[in-house]
Design a protein around this motif. Structure first.
Motif, PDB file in Angstrom:
ATOM      1  N   PRO A 186       1.411  -1.306   0.258  1.00  0.00           N
ATOM      2  CA  PRO A 186      -0.282   0.244   0.526  1.00  0.00           C
ATOM      3  C   PRO A 186       0.887   1.496  -0.598  1.00  0.00           C
ATOM      4  O   PRO A 186       1.611   0.719   0.591  1.00  0.00           O
ATOM      5  CB  PRO A 186      -0.509  -0.032   1.560  1.00  0.00           C
ATOM      6  N   GLY A 187       0.359   2.328  -0.681  1.00  0.00           N
ATOM      7  CA  GLY A 187       1.179   3.246  -0.877  1.00  0.00           C
ATOM      8  C   GLY A 187       2.437   3.611  -2.169  1.00  0.00           C
ATOM      9  O   GLY A 187       2.827   4.661  -2.673  1.00  0.00           O
ATOM     10  N   GLU A 188       2.216   1.966  -2.372  1.00  0.00           N
ATOM     11  CA  GLU A 188       3.075   2.675  -3.642  1.00  0.00           C
ATOM     12  C   GLU A 188       2.601   2.832  -4.543  1.00  0.00           C
ATOM     13  O   GLU A 188       1.041   2.323  -5.273  1.00  0.00           O
ATOM     14  CB  GLU A 188       4.212   1.072  -4.403  1.00  0.00           C
ATOM     15  N   TRP A 189       3.728   3.229  -5.926  1.00  0.00           N
ATOM     16  CA  TRP A 189       2.980   3.549  -6.936  1.00  0.00           C
ATOM     17  C   TRP A 189       2.447   2.346  -8.035  1.00  0.00           C
ATOM     18  O   TRP A 189       2.580   0.809  -7.470  1.00  0.00           O
ATOM     19  CB  TRP A 189       3.425   4.060  -8.520  1.00  0.00           C
ATOM     20  N   VAL A 190       1.222   2.009  -8.642  1.00  0.00           N
ATOM     21  CA  VAL A 190       0.733   0.953  -9.905  1.00  0.00           C
ATOM     22  C   VAL A 190       0.413   1.584 -10.986  1.00  0.00           C
ATOM     23  O   VAL A 190      -0.024   2.608 -10.931  1.00  0.00           O
ATOM     24  CB  VAL A 190      -0.707   0.803  -9.331  1.00  0.00           C
TER      25      VAL A 190
END
Length: 539
Positions: A111-115
């Motif tokens: 969670p919080g990281e880019w997709v």
């Protein structure tokens, strides 16, 4: 006693299409020290072999000069290729297919990281509507998600990404960009166009890129290059180069891990560093060379941000200028005076008109154009503008595969009458304009065979014709990626044809693409790619 020269590599029993001015054919070619040593009959080349010569019997396969892609985003493709593929050709048919793929990637991402997703086009979806923030929120609200539209000039952000960008109802549109909004609430609906997207995408890309260790960055580029080598590409013009990318390419050459030639197109905002350091145009090696200054005048046609003189179909909008007339004139004057080639993105006729004015300001109405200034794409050009460009001897680098890959979007944006006047390749050649082929990868596949086919066939993905009177012959289409492409980087005496003294850059095909129905050209199989006499791909 005269010593016999022993060559490094011989390709024999081949159909060698030299692409020289006489369109000569041969059956064998020999290389030495990375250059072509001799071209001729098998019997003429055989005596050049020694105990250390590699001899390849091609069994009648076809040899062409290595393909040159004159507008390609190598580093960006390397970055996106590991992201979520949302292209129609990958099996995406509906919006739910896009969100399902993004959700699957989010489930594997902290969670919080880019997709990141790429390659989406709403006109290829059965839903036939743009994806919005609310759609992407169904994939995740715990991850910032950014989905890049196929043109590369627009994208969609979910709520978390909009929060990271600081885009809210009161946020003004940035210069040269648009934050699309829900008319009922004025809140951003997630659709970002031109600088509203590109400024943020650049920040995300470089945040990742610079945080990675050198080996990861090298591997990213190596992987992208291996994809290109499999399509017969031996050289490309990298269309958005910043100092960090230039340094990486130079480091890869030093490490012996660079398997194609790179002509850098140096983005204008970073160009003063080159000029101030006294680095001249053309500086570099046979593998990495400093090329033109790259500029942008407008956006893309399929997403309707190219600057046009008449509104888009069923719309009052006329696109976006990414540079002012005054700024463009000033930059042209500085870069031209510094002796740099200029390569500027211009798609819509309004943008092309402004670009022609800027070139005329430094060249005059007629010119030999010694720096070989060029217009990139040049899709929606008028007949009068073609003549103006011809009078100044401007070059045009264009992407024939856009016709099959984005053509249905072009017809949707321009309508049938205006749509059939797009990418007027036959008119360019008839007016004496030098035309080269490119892919603009990752916007379209880096596949010169696809570009050759589309320059001849001029069909959209759905099979609709686009300006059939602008078709090229197969020989002319092959020149776009060989002899003509070499001219754009001042390499006509080093590359683009199979002649002694030139780079030993070849592509080996399973069939003669000049002797088959044009629709079958893209089905030809690449059997071998050779750069500087070294086999970099073999099947």
């Amino acid at each position: 006693m005269t010593r016999r020269m022993i060559v490094d590599l011989i390709l024999k029993n081949a159909n060698v299409i030299t692409m020289d001015t006489n369109n000569k054919r041969a059956s064998a070619v020999a290389t030495k020290w990375g250059k072509i040593f001799a071209v001729g009959k098998d019997s003429q080349i055989a005596p050049l072999a020694g105990s250390g010569t590699r001899i390849v019997d091609l069994g009648g396969k076809t040899v062409l000069p290595g393909f040159i892609d004159t507008h390609n985003h190598l580093s960006f493709y390397g970055y996106l290729v590991s992201s979520v593929d949302c292209r129609a050709v990958s099996g995406v048919e509906r919006i739910n297919d896009v969100t399902d793929r993004l959700r699957a990637q989010a489930d594997k991402t902290p969670p919080g990281e880019w997709v990141m997703g790429w390659g989406y086009a709403h006109y290829h979806l059965k839903d036939n509507r743009p994806i919005t923030r609310e759609d992407l929120d169904r994939a995740s609200v715990k991850h910032p998600i950014l989905l890049i539209q196929v043109s590369g000039h627009a994208g969609v952000a979910n709520s978390k990404a909009l929060e990271v960008f600081g885009f809210a109802g009161e946020t003004p549109d940035p210069p040269g960009g648009v934050i699309r909004r829900d008319p009922a609430t004025n809140r951003p609906n997630g659709i970002l166009e031109e600088s509203a997207l590109l400024n943020q995408l650049q920040a995300v890309f470089f945040q990742h890129f610079m945080a990675w260790p050198l080996e990861k960055r090298v591997h990213m580029i190596e992987t992208a290059i291996s994809h290109y080598n499999r399509r017969g590409i031996t050289a490309l013009h990298e269309a958005y180069v910043v100092p960090q990318a230039l340094h990486l390419y130079q480091e890869m050459e030093r490490l012996g891990r660079l398997n194609l030639r790179i002509y850098t197109m140096n983005i204008d905002y970073a160009a003063p560093a080159l000029l101030d350091a006294g680095i001249t145009f053309g500086y570099g090696t046979d593998m990495v060379r400093v090329g033109p200054i790259k500029m942008f005048m407008d956006g893309g046609m399929s997403n309707r941000t190219a600057a046009v003189s008449q509104p888009y179909r069923n719309s009052n909008e006329t696109g976006i200028f990414l540079s002012t007339r005054e700024d463009t004139f000033a930059k042209f004057e500085r870069f031209h005076a510094a002796g740099y080639q200029i390569a500027i993105h211009a798609q819509g006729d309004a943008a092309i008109g402004a670009v022609l004015d800027a070139f005329e300001n430094v060249l005059g109405r007629t010119s030999k154009n010694p720096l070989r200034h060029r217009i990139e794409h040049c899709g929606n050009i008028t007949e009068k503008q073609i003549q103006r460009a011809a009078d100044m001897n401007l070059l045009v680098s264009s992407q024939p595969m856009f016709l099959s890959h984005l053509g249905d979007g072009f017809l949707d944006a321009f309508g049938p009458e205006r749509g059939h006047r797009l990418y007027p390749y036959r008119s360019f050649i008839n007016h004496g304009i030098r035309l080269a082929g490119a892919s603009d990868s990752p916007v379209a596949p880096a596949d010169p065979l696809l570009g050759i086919r589309d320059a001849v066939m001029r069909l959209t993905g759905s099979g609709a014709e686009i300006g059939p009177e602008e078709r090229l012959s197969v020989s002319e289409a092959v020149q776009l990626y060989t002899s003509e492409a070499a001219y754009f980087s001042f390499d006509e005496n080093r590359a683009g044809t199979i002649e002694p003294g030139k780079y030993a850059d070849f592509v080996v095909l399973d069939r003669d693409i000049t002797a088959i129905p044009p629709r079958e050209i893209a089905d030809a199989d690449i059997k071998m790619t050779i750069v500087g006499g070294r086999v970099v791909y073999e099947k």
